[in-house]
Design a protein around this motif. Structure first.
Motif, PDB file in Angstrom:
ATOM      1  N   GLY A  91      18.838  -0.138  45.925  1.00 54.42           N
ATOM      2  CA  GLY A  91      20.185   0.436  46.082  1.00 54.42           C
ATOM      3  C   GLY A  91      21.290  -0.324  45.391  1.00 54.42           C
ATOM      4  N   SER A  95      24.451   1.105  46.964  1.00 55.98           N
ATOM      5  CA  SER A  95      24.240   0.862  48.405  1.00 55.98           C
ATOM      6  C   SER A  95      25.516   0.819  49.260  1.00 55.98           C
ATOM      7  CB  SER A  95      23.428  -0.419  48.608  1.00 55.98           C
ATOM      8  OG  SER A  95      24.082  -1.511  48.014  1.00 55.98           O
ATOM      9  N   MET A  98      26.262   4.201  50.820  1.00 56.33           N
ATOM     10  CA  MET A  98      25.201   4.987  51.473  1.00 56.33           C
ATOM     11  C   MET A  98      25.413   4.990  52.984  1.00 56.33           C
ATOM     12  SD  MET A  98      21.769   4.280  49.325  1.00 56.33           S
ATOM     13  CE  MET A  98      20.922   5.715  49.969  1.00 56.33           C
ATOM     14  N   ASN A 102      30.238   7.998  53.395  1.00 56.05           N
ATOM     15  CA  ASN A 102      30.316   7.515  52.012  1.00 56.05           C
ATOM     16  C   ASN A 102      31.392   6.449  51.838  1.00 56.05           C
ATOM     17  OD1 ASN A 102      28.349   9.311  51.422  1.00 56.05           O
ATOM     18  ND2 ASN A 102      29.648  10.755  50.321  1.00 56.05           N
ATOM     19  N   PRO A 152      25.262  13.437  46.396  1.00 60.03           N
ATOM     20  CA  PRO A 152      23.939  13.467  47.050  1.00 60.03           C
ATOM     21  C   PRO A 152      22.809  13.020  46.119  1.00 60.03           C
ATOM     22  CG  PRO A 152      25.164  15.476  47.512  1.00 60.03           C
ATOM     23  CD  PRO A 152      25.946  14.730  46.475  1.00 60.03           C
ATOM     24  N   HIS A 153      22.994  13.171  44.812  1.00 58.95           N
ATOM     25  CA  HIS A 153      21.941  12.772  43.867  1.00 58.95           C
ATOM     26  C   HIS A 153      22.109  11.325  43.404  1.00 58.95           C
ATOM     27  CE1 HIS A 153      20.789  17.006  43.632  1.00 58.95           C
ATOM     28  NE2 HIS A 153      22.086  17.245  43.656  1.00 58.95           N
ATOM     29  N   THR A 156      20.996   7.916  46.338  1.00 63.94           N
ATOM     30  CA  THR A 156      19.599   7.960  46.777  1.00 63.94           C
ATOM     31  C   THR A 156      18.910   6.693  46.270  1.00 63.94           C
ATOM     32  OG1 THR A 156      18.503   8.880  44.823  1.00 63.94           O
ATOM     33  CG2 THR A 156      19.619  10.455  46.285  1.00 63.94           C
ATOM     34  N   LEU A 157      17.752   6.429  46.820  1.00 63.52           N
ATOM     35  CA  LEU A 157      16.996   5.242  46.402  1.00 63.52           C
ATOM     36  C   LEU A 157      15.825   5.640  45.511  1.00 63.52           C
ATOM     37  CD1 LEU A 157      17.012   3.198  49.756  1.00 63.52           C
ATOM     38  CD2 LEU A 157      18.671   3.179  47.880  1.00 63.52           C
ATOM     39  N   GLU A 158      15.927   6.831  44.923  1.00 65.75           N
ATOM     40  CA  GLU A 158      14.838   7.296  44.062  1.00 65.75           C
ATOM     41  C   GLU A 158      15.254   7.243  42.605  1.00 65.75           C
ATOM     42  OE1 GLU A 158      11.901  10.316  45.002  1.00 65.75           O
ATOM     43  OE2 GLU A 158      13.253  10.862  46.645  1.00 65.75           O
ATOM     44  N   ARG A 170      16.010  14.050  41.861  1.00 67.35           N
ATOM     45  CA  ARG A 170      15.909  13.264  43.102  1.00 67.35           C
ATOM     46  C   ARG A 170      16.838  12.055  43.071  1.00 67.35           C
ATOM     47  NH1 ARG A 170      11.314  10.998  42.373  1.00 67.35           N
ATOM     48  NH2 ARG A 170      10.780  12.042  40.436  1.00 67.35           N
ATOM     49  N   GLY A 171      17.278  11.687  41.894  1.00 75.17           N
ATOM     50  CA  GLY A 171      18.172  10.542  41.759  1.00 75.17           C
ATOM     51  C   GLY A 171      18.883  10.645  40.427  1.00 75.17           C
TER      52      GLY A 171
END
Ligand SMILES: Cc1cc2nc3c(=O)[nH]c(=O)nc-3n(C[C@H](O)[C@H](O)[C@H](O)COP(=O)(O)OP(=O)(O)OC[C@H]3O[C@@H](n4cnc5c(N)ncnc54)[C@H](O)[C@@H]3O)c2cc1C
Length: 572
Positions: A91, A95, A98, A102, A152-153, A156-158, A170-171
């Motif tokens: 992150g 991070s 998150m 937010n 939202p994209h 993320t941690l992806e 996903r990220g």
């Protein structure tokens, strides 16, 4: 054959007393478990090998596919993706935000700074998209529509390097494009133009001379409109899955940061959305720039630590003239001086990060001035430190088999991008002129350490006089920034040494930390903290100590053993 054994796998966090103390002092202690985990994962030979491979196999630009269609795609070595996946999983790109709202919670930027500091000890090219995403999110949060679609994209941690429209990802990662061929520091000379379409979007045409990490999912770019320079959000892939009009011309052939792709780019009616107000592009994009400048400080401090550990490891094992290098007086003096510089940079980086956690007017004013001053000074010192650390390893240090050569090449870029040294110093003058109250904020930050060390007290008086003078000339802006930054560093080290101990003549309760979070109990002082604080003040603040640009040249009496023991525990 008297050769130094390879650096063993080690926990980058737990072996760093200064980082641990700074984290606790600045309110990030709740994140220690995650940092220990990161420190262990990052301190391995495997990570070091990925870093080496990503830099020995720099990215390749493919402008067209086999059928002659434009693809503007960058091919990276698999190790790049391994490193990026790790960064995103931890992150470091997002991070602090998150959270359900937010909004960053206290300690979030400090903890993220500590993680980024660890990551910087492994590899630097991957930090470029990482920091741009971190800063880009801060700017994007101000736009409700873009925020709803993209956050939202981004949060993320992806790690997802696919080329898909954002809703299918996903990220995501962000970059920025300000610098044009005719002027980088003076962005007012930008000639790239944006034309408004009937649906409220814009078509952007022009060029950017530096456009790093072009594989990112979107960039914040500056372009001219009738109202003046404006900031635009420019996705790489359009909602219908086609490519935006972003043509990568070529990749820069760079001194360092070779794992990272830095491109020259042409915009051919590229589609973008306005971010912020028309004509207010510079303040909008500088919201991002404040965070990336913070990361230049943290990233340099991390690189300093990596170079220093290598130097200490070598000096401990290598013998010359019948004794280990570390035990020889002149080498010890050089090593201790390097350790002081690294410690001061680390403490400063985390203190600065705390100013991003707080929203008080004082902390905002503090970070407005200190971010630029610290970027100027720490990045300059990083270049000197890396060369000296390399020399500790003798000829081996100069070869590509060890990371010192890469670290030396890496250092200057933090000084150049995101505003070069002079620009940072001019920015400090601008901040002081526009917000006169920031002078008092700086003095209030420094005040609590008075009475602890005579050189500090004298330097404080000198600096307070210089600061209160109505006007500092541009020609002397560097001197002001050096004085400010070194004094803040000294203050932090004195504060660390005094944690739990009363200042001379002061009750224990009157102790340090101007605005330390209430939850941050004074950290137990590690052995050597007092020696480091005293050593830093005696070398850097005593004008008669002979301290200058060359490490180890001060004549001040300092407790080198205590400083070195604190910095890098002796290994069998
Ligand atoms: C590896 C790399 C990646 C980069 N990636 C990006 C990116 O992704 N996006 C992006 O937008 N930019 C990027 N840059 C560009 C970088 O931010 C600029 O190079 C930098 O801001 C300096 O601009 P310039 O090169 O035009 O130099 P100039 O603006 O011409 O400045 C040259 C020198 O003059 C000094 N100077 C300028 N004005 C003054 C003054 N008034 N008084 C005193 N001195 C002054 C500067 O400090 C500098 O030392 C990247 C640069 C590098 C090296």
């Amino acid at each position: 054959m008297n050769q130094t054994p390879p650096l063993p796998d080690y926990d980058l966090y737990s072996t760093d007393a200064v980082l641990k103390e700074s984290l606790r002092r600045e309110g990030g202690e709740a994140h220690e478990a995650a940092l220990r985990e990161a420190g262990t994962a990052l301190g391995t030979a495997e990570q070091r090998e990925h870093a080496r491979l990503a830099n020995r196999n720099p990215p390749i630009l493919h402008t067209h596919d086999v059928r002659g269609e434009r693809i503007d795609r960058i091919e990276f070595h698999p190790s790049w993706h391994v490193l990026m996946r790790g960064i995103v999983a931890r992150g470091y790109h997002c991070s602090p935000w998150m959270t359900p709202s937010n909004r960053a919670v206290p300690g979030a930027h400090v903890a993220r700074a500590a993680g980024y500091f660890l990551q910087a000890q492994v590899e630097s090219g991957t930090l470029c998209p990482t920091t741009m995403t971190y800063g880009g999110i801060a700017a994007l949060k101000r736009d409700a529509r873009l925020g709803a679609e993209w956050l939202p994209h981004l949060l993320t941690l992806e790690y997802d390097s696919s080329e898909l429209p954002i809703e299918e990802k996903r990220g995501a990662l962000l970059g920025m494009g300000m610098t044009e061929r005719q002027g980088g520091s003076d962005v007012r000379t930008n000639i790239t133009r944006a034309v408004r379409s009937s649906d409220g979007s814009y078509r952007i045409s022009g060029q950017k001379w530096f456009f790093s990490a072009p594989q990112c999912d979107a960039h914040l770019v500056l372009a001219q409109t009738p109202a003046g320079l404006s900031c635009f959000f420019m996705p790489r892939i359009l909602p219908d899955g086609t490519r935006n009009g972003i043509r990568l011309q070529r990749l820069k052939d760079k001194l360092g940061n070779r794992s990272n792709a830095s491109s020259e780019v042409e915009f051919v009616e590229a589609w973008g959305l306005l971010l912020g107000e028309e004509g207010r592009g510079i303040p909008t994009i500088l919201e991002m720039g404040t965070y990336t400048r913070l990361d230049c400080v943290i990233g340099t401090a991390g690189l300093m630590r990596a170079a220093l550990v290598r130097a200490l490891h070598h000096a401990q094992h290598r013998r010359a003239f019948g004794a280990p290098l570390r035990s020889q007086p002149l080498m010890r003096s050089v090593l201790a001086d390097l350790a002081l510089e690294s410690e001061a940079a680390t403490a400063l980086a985390l203190r600065l990060a705390r100013a991003f956690d707080a929203e008080s007017p004082q902390e905002l004013a503090f970070r407005r001035v200190l971010t630029s001053a610290a970027k100027f000074w720490v990045c300059k010192r990083g270049c000197e430190l890396a060369c000296e650390a390399m020399e500790v390893l003798g000829g081996n240090g100069y070869t590509e088999e060890l990371p010192l050569a890469r670290i030396v090449r890496e250092m200057p870029v933090n000084s150049i991008w995101e505003g070069s040294g002079n620009i940072m110093c001019l920015d400090v003058l601008r901040a002081l002129a526009r917000t006169p109250a920031s002078r008092e904020v700086l003095l209030a930050e420094l005040e609590p350490a008075r009475g602890r060390e005579p050189h500090y007290d004298r330097s404080f008086e000198r600096f307070a006089r210089a600061l209160r003078e109505e006007h500092t000339s541009e020609a002397h802006a560097r001197a002001l920034c050096v004085a400010l930054t070194v004094l803040v560093q000294a203050k932090l080290l004195l504060e660390g040494a005094a944690a739990g101990a009363p200042a001379a003549g002061a009750p224990a309760s009157a102790a340090p930390a101007s605005a330390a979070p209430a939850s941050a109990a004074p950290a137990p002082t590690a052995p050597g903290a007092a020696a480091a604080a005293e050593g830093f003040c005696r070398t850097r603040l005593d004008r008669d100590s002979g301290w200058g640009p060359v490490f180890g040249a001060s004549t001040a009496a300092i407790d080198e053993e205590a400083i070195l023991d604190r910095t890098w525990p002796l290994q069998p």
